[in-house]
Scaffold this motif. Structure first.
Motif, PDB file in Angstrom:
ATOM      1  N   GLN A 278       0.836  -1.207   0.000  1.00 29.73           N
ATOM      2  CA  GLN A 278       0.000   0.000   0.000  1.00 29.73           C
ATOM      3  C   GLN A 278       0.867   1.251   0.000  1.00 29.73           C
ATOM      4  N   GLN A 279       1.936   1.221   0.775  1.00 26.11           N
ATOM      5  CA  GLN A 279       2.856   2.348   0.803  1.00 26.11           C
ATOM      6  C   GLN A 279       3.519   2.535  -0.558  1.00 26.11           C
ATOM      7  N   ALA A 280       3.952   1.433  -1.158  1.00 28.10           N
ATOM      8  CA  ALA A 280       4.605   1.505  -2.465  1.00 28.10           C
ATOM      9  C   ALA A 280       3.643   2.018  -3.533  1.00 28.10           C
ATOM     10  N   PHE A 281       2.377   1.623  -3.442  1.00 25.33           N
ATOM     11  CA  PHE A 281       1.394   2.106  -4.401  1.00 25.33           C
ATOM     12  C   PHE A 281       1.248   3.624  -4.300  1.00 25.33           C
ATOM     13  N   LEU A 282       1.155   4.147  -3.076  1.00 22.11           N
ATOM     14  CA  LEU A 282       1.056   5.593  -2.901  1.00 22.11           C
ATOM     15  C   LEU A 282       2.259   6.299  -3.512  1.00 22.11           C
TER      16      LEU A 282
END
Length: 451
Positions: A278-282
Motif C-alpha cells: 500500500q505504501q509503495a502504491f502511494l
C-alpha cells in the motif's frame, strides 16, 4: 521503514483532500461539488466535551500546531447509500467475491503527520489486525477489544440498531457510517495517543476508479508471484486476490492494481507485506502524478477528481483552502513511512489470528518520530511466515479478505461486555514478528520494490 523523497505520498494526500497550491474559491467549490462529507470529526469533538473522563474519548495532548490526517481505506462492496455494487463488477473487476458479502472493515489505516514548520512528513501504517481496545462515542454500545479494523463495522452495526427506529434507507446508512468513522477516529487516537484533525475515506470502488483514471500503475516486485482466487463453497472459505506479477517492473491495470494492494496470502510476511505494498502504491501514484504535471494544473486535477469524488469522503470541518497553503510544505520535503511494530501473533477463539501489540512502545515510537527524536525502540526480529501468509490451495479466509466476521454476520459481539478473548490470555505465538526493515531498491524516480 521506507523513505521517499520529494513530492511522493504528500501529493497523494493533496489529491485526497482536493488541495493544490493557488486554488481559488471558485475552483475549489467547482471541484468539490458533489463530494460526500461527514460530521464524524464533530462527533469526536462532541464526545470529548460530553464525557471528558471516559477512557479514550478526550483528545490526546498536542505537541505543536502540526496537522494529523487519518487516511481510511474501507473494504466495502457497497456504494455510499448502502446499495450493493453490481455483482459482475465486484467479481470481474474488483476480484472481491460477491457484492453481498463483507462488512465495513478498515483494511487500510494510515496516519499522516504534517509538521507545522514544513519539515519531514511522517506516515504511520497501522496493521489492520492489531488487537486493541475499540472506543465508541459516549452512550454508544461498548465495542470491547478486537482487531482495529473492526471498530468501524461494529460501531455502525450497533448504532443502526437504535437509529433504525427513526431512520431507514440511505439516511440510516449515512448515519451508521458516521458512527463507524467516529469510532475509528477515537480508537486510533487512543491507540497512538495522537490527536486527529481530519480524515479522508476511500472505498474499493474509489480505489479502482483512481487506478483507472491514472492509467497503468507501475510497481516493482522482488519476486514472481501469483495469488489465485478460490471461490467460497460450503467446505472452503475461499480467498485470494487474483494478483499475478513478475520480478521487476509491472504495469498494472485497475483490477491488478487493486489486487496488488489487497493480496495477503502467498506473501512471506502476510499483512505486513500487504501494508508495504500500500505504501509503495502511494509512492508510485504520486510519482506518476508529478511526472504528468497534475499538481498545480486545475484542469488535470479536476478531471481526475471527477472520477473519484463519488467514492471519496472528507470530514465537513476541513478548511481545504487553508490546507492548500500547507501543501507546499508537503511537496517540498521528504516523506517517511513507518509500519507500526508488533510483538507476535495469537489465535483467539473469538477473533482468529490477531497481532499482539505493545501500546506503550508504539505510542513512544510515534511521539519520538513526530517530535524529531530518534526512536530508541530496537527493531523487530527477522520475519517468519505469519498466519495470514499461509499459501495457496486452500486459504482460510473468505473472498472478502477478512479473517473474522462482522457484527452483522456473527454472534461474536452479542453482549456489551464482549471483548473477545481476555487480553491476559493472549500471548505471542512462536512466530517472530515481521521486521520493518524491508526496504529495497527504488526505480523510476521513487517506485520501491516490495514482496
Amino acid at each position: 521503514m521506507l523513505v521517499i523523497a520529494g513530492r511522493l505520498v504528500a501529493g497523494v494526500v493533496s489529491l485526497s483532500v482536493l488541495a493544490v497550491c493557488g486554488l481559488s474559491w471558485y475552483a475549489y467549490h467547482d471541484i468539490t461539488n458533489g463530494m460526500t462529507t461527514s460530521n464524524a470529526m464533530q462527533m469526536v469533538k462532541q464526545a470529548a466535551q460530553q464525557a471528558p473522563q471516559q477512557v479514550g474519548v478526550a483528545a490526546p495532548p498536542r505537541l505543536d500546531k502540526s496537522v494529523n490526517i487519518l487516511l481510511i481505506g474501507l473494504d466495502s462492496r457497497k456504494d455510499q447509500n448502502g446499495n450493493d455494487l453490481p455483482k459482475e463488477f465486484v467479481q470481474d473487476q474488483l476480484n472481491a467475491g460477491s457484492s453481498d458479502i463483507g462488512g465495513y472493515n478498515t483494511n487500510t489505516l494510515i496516519l499522516m503527520h504534517i509538521p507545522a514548520n514544513g519539515g519531514k512528513v511522517e506516515a504511520f501504517s497501522i496493521p489492520r489486525d492489531d488487537y486493541v481496545d475499540l472506543v465508541n462515542v459516549p452512550g454508544g454500545h461498548p465495542l470491547g477489544k478486537h482487531k482495529i479494523k473492526e471498530a468501524y463495522d461494529r460501531a455502525k452495526y450497533y448504532a443502526e440498531e437504535d437509529l433504525s427506529k427513526q431512520y431507514s434507507g440511505a439516511d440510516l446508512e449515512h448515519r451508521g457510517r458516521d458512527a463507524g468513522r467516529a469510532a475509528t477516529l477515537l480508537t486510533v487516537q487512543k491507540f497512538l495517543n495522537v490527536p486527529i484533525d481530519h480524515f479522508a475515506e476511500l472505498n474499493l470502488k474509489g480505489f479502482y476508479d483512481v487506478a483507472q483514471a491514472l492509467g497503468p500503475i507501475t510497481v516493482c516486485l522482488n519476486h514472481d508471484i501469483s495469488d489465485p482466487t478460490i471461490a467460497r463453497t460450503a467446505d472452503t472459505a475461499g480467498g485470494g486476490s487474483g494478483f499475478v506479477g513478475h520480478q521487476g517492473l509491472n504495469q498494472l491495470n485497475p483490477s491488478m492494481a487493486l489486487a496488488f494492494v489487497r493480496q495477503r496470502h502467498n506473501l512471506p510476511n502476510g499483512d505486513f507485506d500487504r501494508t508495504h505494498r500500500q505504501q509503495a502504491f502511494l509512492a508510485s501514484v504520486t510519482t506518476k502524478l508529478e511526472q504528468e504535471g497534475v499538481f498545480g494544473d486545475l484542469g488535470k486535477m479536476g478531471g481526475l477528481l471527477d472520477a473519484v469524488k463519488q467514492d471519496l469522503v472528507l470530514d465537513d470541518g476541513w478548511d481545504i483552502l487553508d490546507f492548500a497553503q500547507q501543501a507546499t510544505n508537503l511537496t517540498g520535503g521528504n516523506v517517511e513511512f513507518h509500519t507500526l511494530p508488533m510483538e507476535g501473533y495469537a489465535d483467539l477463539s473469538s477473533d482468529g489470528d490477531v497481532n499482539l501489540v505493545d501500546v506503550t512502545k508504539i505510542q513512544t515510537m510515534v511521539r519520538q518520530s513526530i517530535s524529531g527524536i530518534d526512536p530508541t525502540v530496537a527493531p523487530a526480529a527477522s520475519p517468519s511466515p505469519s498466519p495470514s501468509a499461509l499459501p495457496t490451495t486452500a486459504p482460510t479466509t473468505a473472498p472478502t479478505d477478512d479473517s473474522s466476521t462482522s457484527p452483522s454476520s456473527s454472534t461474536d459481539s452479542a453482549s456489551p461486555t464482549d471483548s473477545g478473548s481476555p487480553s491476559d490470555s493472549a500471548s505471542p505465538s512462536d512466530s517472530a514478528s515481521p521486521s520493518d526493515g524491508y526496504e529495497g531498491p527504488t526505480v523510476q524516480g521513487g517506485v520501491p520494490c516490495v514482496n
